[in-house]
Design a protein around this motif. Sequence first.
Motif, PDB file in Angstrom:
ATOM      1  N   GLU A 218      -8.638   9.383  12.874  1.00  0.00           N
ATOM      2  CA  GLU A 218      -8.029   9.998  11.710  1.00  0.00           C
ATOM      3  C   GLU A 218      -7.511  11.388  12.051  1.00  0.00           C
ATOM      4  N   CYS A 219      -6.566  11.835  11.240  1.00  0.00           N
ATOM      5  CA  CYS A 219      -5.886  13.103  11.486  1.00  0.00           C
ATOM      6  C   CYS A 219      -5.744  13.853  10.168  1.00  0.00           C
ATOM      7  N   ARG A 220      -6.126  15.129  10.176  1.00  0.00           N
ATOM      8  CA  ARG A 220      -6.013  15.964   8.978  1.00  0.00           C
ATOM      9  C   ARG A 220      -4.824  16.916   9.136  1.00  0.00           C
ATOM     10  N   ILE A 221      -4.007  17.019   8.093  1.00  0.00           N
ATOM     11  CA  ILE A 221      -2.835  17.894   8.116  1.00  0.00           C
ATOM     12  C   ILE A 221      -3.286  19.320   7.802  1.00  0.00           C
ATOM     13  N   VAL A 293      -5.897  13.453   4.822  1.00  0.00           N
ATOM     14  CA  VAL A 293      -6.428  12.841   6.039  1.00  0.00           C
ATOM     15  C   VAL A 293      -5.830  11.446   6.171  1.00  0.00           C
ATOM     16  N   ILE A 294      -5.122  11.206   7.260  1.00  0.00           N
ATOM     17  CA  ILE A 294      -4.500   9.914   7.527  1.00  0.00           C
ATOM     18  C   ILE A 294      -5.346   9.177   8.553  1.00  0.00           C
ATOM     19  N   GLY A 295      -5.817   7.989   8.186  1.00  0.00           N
ATOM     20  CA  GLY A 295      -6.571   7.150   9.107  1.00  0.00           C
ATOM     21  C   GLY A 295      -5.670   6.082   9.697  1.00  0.00           C
ATOM     22  N   LEU A 296      -5.827   5.828  10.976  1.00  0.00           N
ATOM     23  CA  LEU A 296      -4.974   4.874  11.681  1.00  0.00           C
ATOM     24  C   LEU A 296      -5.852   3.866  12.430  1.00  0.00           C
ATOM     25  N   GLU A 297      -5.663   2.613  12.101  1.00  0.00           N
ATOM     26  CA  GLU A 297      -6.410   1.525  12.745  1.00  0.00           C
ATOM     27  C   GLU A 297      -5.430   0.645  13.516  1.00  0.00           C
ATOM     28  N   ILE A 298      -5.743   0.381  14.780  1.00  0.00           N
ATOM     29  CA  ILE A 298      -4.927  -0.506  15.594  1.00  0.00           C
ATOM     30  C   ILE A 298      -5.731  -1.747  15.939  1.00  0.00           C
ATOM     31  N   ASN A 299      -5.062  -2.872  15.956  1.00  0.00           N
ATOM     32  CA  ASN A 299      -5.698  -4.144  16.276  1.00  0.00           C
ATOM     33  C   ASN A 299      -4.885  -4.784  17.390  1.00  0.00           C
ATOM     34  N   PRO A 395       0.850 -11.259  19.440  1.00  0.00           N
ATOM     35  CA  PRO A 395       0.348 -11.832  18.188  1.00  0.00           C
ATOM     36  C   PRO A 395      -1.026 -11.260  17.862  1.00  0.00           C
ATOM     37  N   HIS A 396      -1.390 -11.274  16.594  1.00  0.00           N
ATOM     38  CA  HIS A 396      -2.675 -10.728  16.123  1.00  0.00           C
ATOM     39  C   HIS A 396      -2.758  -9.215  16.305  1.00  0.00           C
ATOM     40  N   SER A 397      -1.621  -8.531  16.493  1.00  0.00           N
ATOM     41  CA  SER A 397      -1.646  -7.077  16.650  1.00  0.00           C
ATOM     42  C   SER A 397      -1.045  -6.418  15.407  1.00  0.00           C
ATOM     43  N   SER A 398      -1.566  -5.235  15.080  1.00  0.00           N
ATOM     44  CA  SER A 398      -1.083  -4.538  13.886  1.00  0.00           C
ATOM     45  C   SER A 398      -1.586  -3.104  13.888  1.00  0.00           C
ATOM     46  N   ILE A 399      -0.979  -2.280  13.037  1.00  0.00           N
ATOM     47  CA  ILE A 399      -1.428  -0.910  12.786  1.00  0.00           C
ATOM     48  C   ILE A 399      -1.569  -0.742  11.278  1.00  0.00           C
ATOM     49  N   LYS A 400      -2.781  -0.425  10.837  1.00  0.00           N
ATOM     50  CA  LYS A 400      -3.082  -0.260   9.422  1.00  0.00           C
ATOM     51  C   LYS A 400      -3.279   1.228   9.129  1.00  0.00           C
ATOM     52  N   VAL A 401      -2.864   1.660   7.937  1.00  0.00           N
ATOM     53  CA  VAL A 401      -2.860   3.081   7.601  1.00  0.00           C
ATOM     54  C   VAL A 401      -3.726   3.322   6.361  1.00  0.00           C
ATOM     55  N   TYR A 402      -4.492   4.420   6.399  1.00  0.00           N
ATOM     56  CA  TYR A 402      -5.330   4.853   5.275  1.00  0.00           C
ATOM     57  C   TYR A 402      -4.968   6.298   4.935  1.00  0.00           C
ATOM     58  N   LYS A 403      -5.153   6.649   3.661  1.00  0.00           N
ATOM     59  CA  LYS A 403      -4.956   8.029   3.226  1.00  0.00           C
ATOM     60  C   LYS A 403      -6.157   8.451   2.395  1.00  0.00           C
ATOM     61  N   ASN A 404      -6.872   9.454   2.903  1.00  0.00           N
ATOM     62  CA  ASN A 404      -8.073   9.960   2.228  1.00  0.00           C
ATOM     63  C   ASN A 404      -9.042   8.832   1.879  1.00  0.00           C
ATOM     64  N   GLY A 405      -9.201   7.897   2.811  1.00  0.00           N
ATOM     65  CA  GLY A 405     -10.128   6.789   2.635  1.00  0.00           C
ATOM     66  C   GLY A 405      -9.569   5.608   1.881  1.00  0.00           C
ATOM     67  N   ARG A 406      -8.368   5.718   1.351  1.00  0.00           N
ATOM     68  CA  ARG A 406      -7.744   4.627   0.593  1.00  0.00           C
ATOM     69  C   ARG A 406      -6.767   3.880   1.485  1.00  0.00           C
ATOM     70  N   GLU A 407      -6.915   2.563   1.525  1.00  0.00           N
ATOM     71  CA  GLU A 407      -6.022   1.767   2.368  1.00  0.00           C
ATOM     72  C   GLU A 407      -4.625   1.715   1.755  1.00  0.00           C
ATOM     73  N   ILE A 408      -3.642   2.116   2.542  1.00  0.00           N
ATOM     74  CA  ILE A 408      -2.245   2.061   2.107  1.00  0.00           C
ATOM     75  C   ILE A 408      -1.637   0.702   2.420  1.00  0.00           C
ATOM     76  N   GLY A 409      -1.949   0.168   3.595  1.00  0.00           N
ATOM     77  CA  GLY A 409      -1.427  -1.138   3.975  1.00  0.00           C
ATOM     78  C   GLY A 409      -1.187  -1.215   5.472  1.00  0.00           C
ATOM     79  N   THR A 410      -0.633  -2.336   5.897  1.00  0.00           N
ATOM     80  CA  THR A 410      -0.303  -2.555   7.311  1.00  0.00           C
ATOM     81  C   THR A 410       1.129  -2.110   7.552  1.00  0.00           C
ATOM     82  N   ALA A 411       1.278  -1.083   8.370  1.00  0.00           N
ATOM     83  CA  ALA A 411       2.607  -0.501   8.610  1.00  0.00           C
ATOM     84  C   ALA A 411       3.393  -1.273   9.659  1.00  0.00           C
TER      85      ALA A 411
END
Length: 559
Positions: A218-221, A293-299, A395-411
């Motif tokens: 995660e990254c804080r601005i 705070v932006i959270g970034l999840e990679i799969n 296949p089966h790869s993705s990057i998902k985004v969160y903002k302040n703990g709330r899931e925004i979606g798969t970007a």
Amino acid sequence: MSTEESSPKPEPTPISAPISSIPQKRALEDDHQPTVSSPLNPDFKASKDDVPLARERASRAKKESLKKRESKGADSTRATPDPKASTQKHKKNGTVLAPIRYKLPPPKITDFEAPRGPVFTLSHTKTTGPFETQFYETTDHVYNKKNYHYTHCIADPAFPSSLYYRQSETEPFGARLNFEDTATHMFLDKAAHSVTTEKGFRMAKANVGVREGRWYWECRILSGIPRDGMHGTDQSPRGHVRVGWARREATLDAPVGFDAYSYGIRDVAGQKVHMSRPKDFFPIGEDVREGDVIGLEINLPSQSLHRKIVEGHYNPAVDLEDDGNAPTDAPDIIRDRVPIRFKAHLYFEQIEYHASKELEELMNPSPVISSNGGLAGGGQKPSPTHTCPALRTLPHSSIKVYKNGREIGTAFKDLLAFLPPASKPLAQVGAREGLDDGMLGYYPAVSVFRGGAAEVNFGPSWWYAPPDWRSNDDDDVDMAGSDQPRTSKLNRLRAVAERYDEQIVEDIVYDIIDEVDFWMQDGGVVGGATNGIRPSGGVAMQDESLAGGGIREILQDDE
């Protein structure tokens, strides 16, 4: 990077023994009798019919390899590898390969001292809301630019066959932003967790990269688009921030998402960016502002499935799932590198992977005719079965985004593959295609613009933990016979900080493998080097002309 030599440059390692006395690995034949002598069978006498055959095979392979290197041009400022100084261990496309071995002078006494980090000079203090951060200019370290990649190394008497040098780390230890993998004219804090710049967009990457599985950071601005009422009378530039994931090839002098090698989220309107094409992603009217705070999840899929894709063996009708618990072959890691000196630091220098022509053409929004006579990528969209390895996706790869703990979606989905031959080194002497040096992957990345500032957190303690976060302690309490299946390591969401320890272990293992390989080249002799030449009559380690000097020193200009 302007390169100067303060001592004679390293030369290729000569072979002092005839090739027939060096053990060569070969394919098994019906006749199991060896065609050449070896340290385990020194008294063997090959027949007249066998010797020419063995020499013919070895000579043909080496001439082909040398021709490939010569056809790629020369770089007079770099150490010249010796194509005859490598034993044959690994196979790639029918060609047997092993790490290139260089002829070097003996290490200095200071080369055995622990490597040091950069010199910090206080630049300024930035205060935004409740956050106050001291930013420093970092000097006396090299940058990953001009087509070369650098990692710290140290001389170690436990590694005599590889000329005493092995990989090492510098403080601050742990997952952080990489001083060597950061653009020039950027300022960091002493923990290398916060970054800013007064220039245009520049990028900083982490010192850890991921190759398979699910990972989160995660990254804080700290400074960017101000919240209403927060800026007050402060007229200083607030700047902008972008965050995301970037490959080795992603340029540092540009924002995340600039090219095909990175995927980013921009603060303005929360748009997602790939190949410089912004698209709406966050809810309408929602920006990424200071304090967010932006959270970034990679799969990423397993490396075994990844290798199937880049090698052209992937079958979507058969490879429907990616079982993280299935046994996989270990990656074939070959690191062609040479120790160099930069001021008071020692580094391993490696030829960097470079942007491919196909992905550069893919970035062009206009359907232009490419050099191969057709549209970029043959007119096909990137896919797992694309004819061009650089345009194959995972296949089966993705990057998902969160903002302040709330899931925004798969970007982003279906990320581009990075294992060779999808990634290639810059064509020059010493560069060999199809090799994986173990550092390819996706790296956490932050870009800042004219006063923008950000702070990274690689876990495992989070500002805003993702909804399905499970710590290692939670995973340990799973009991046998439980109704819930145990989560595989590949599918469990992990902190990027965990990857740092894994990389250290991998570096140690690869160093030992290289040392044993070179030791076998020398006939299994431990130590006992005399005047730089092994008593076994193996590879000469030192040239008398270099005895009074040291390894090559380089200079870099901060342009």
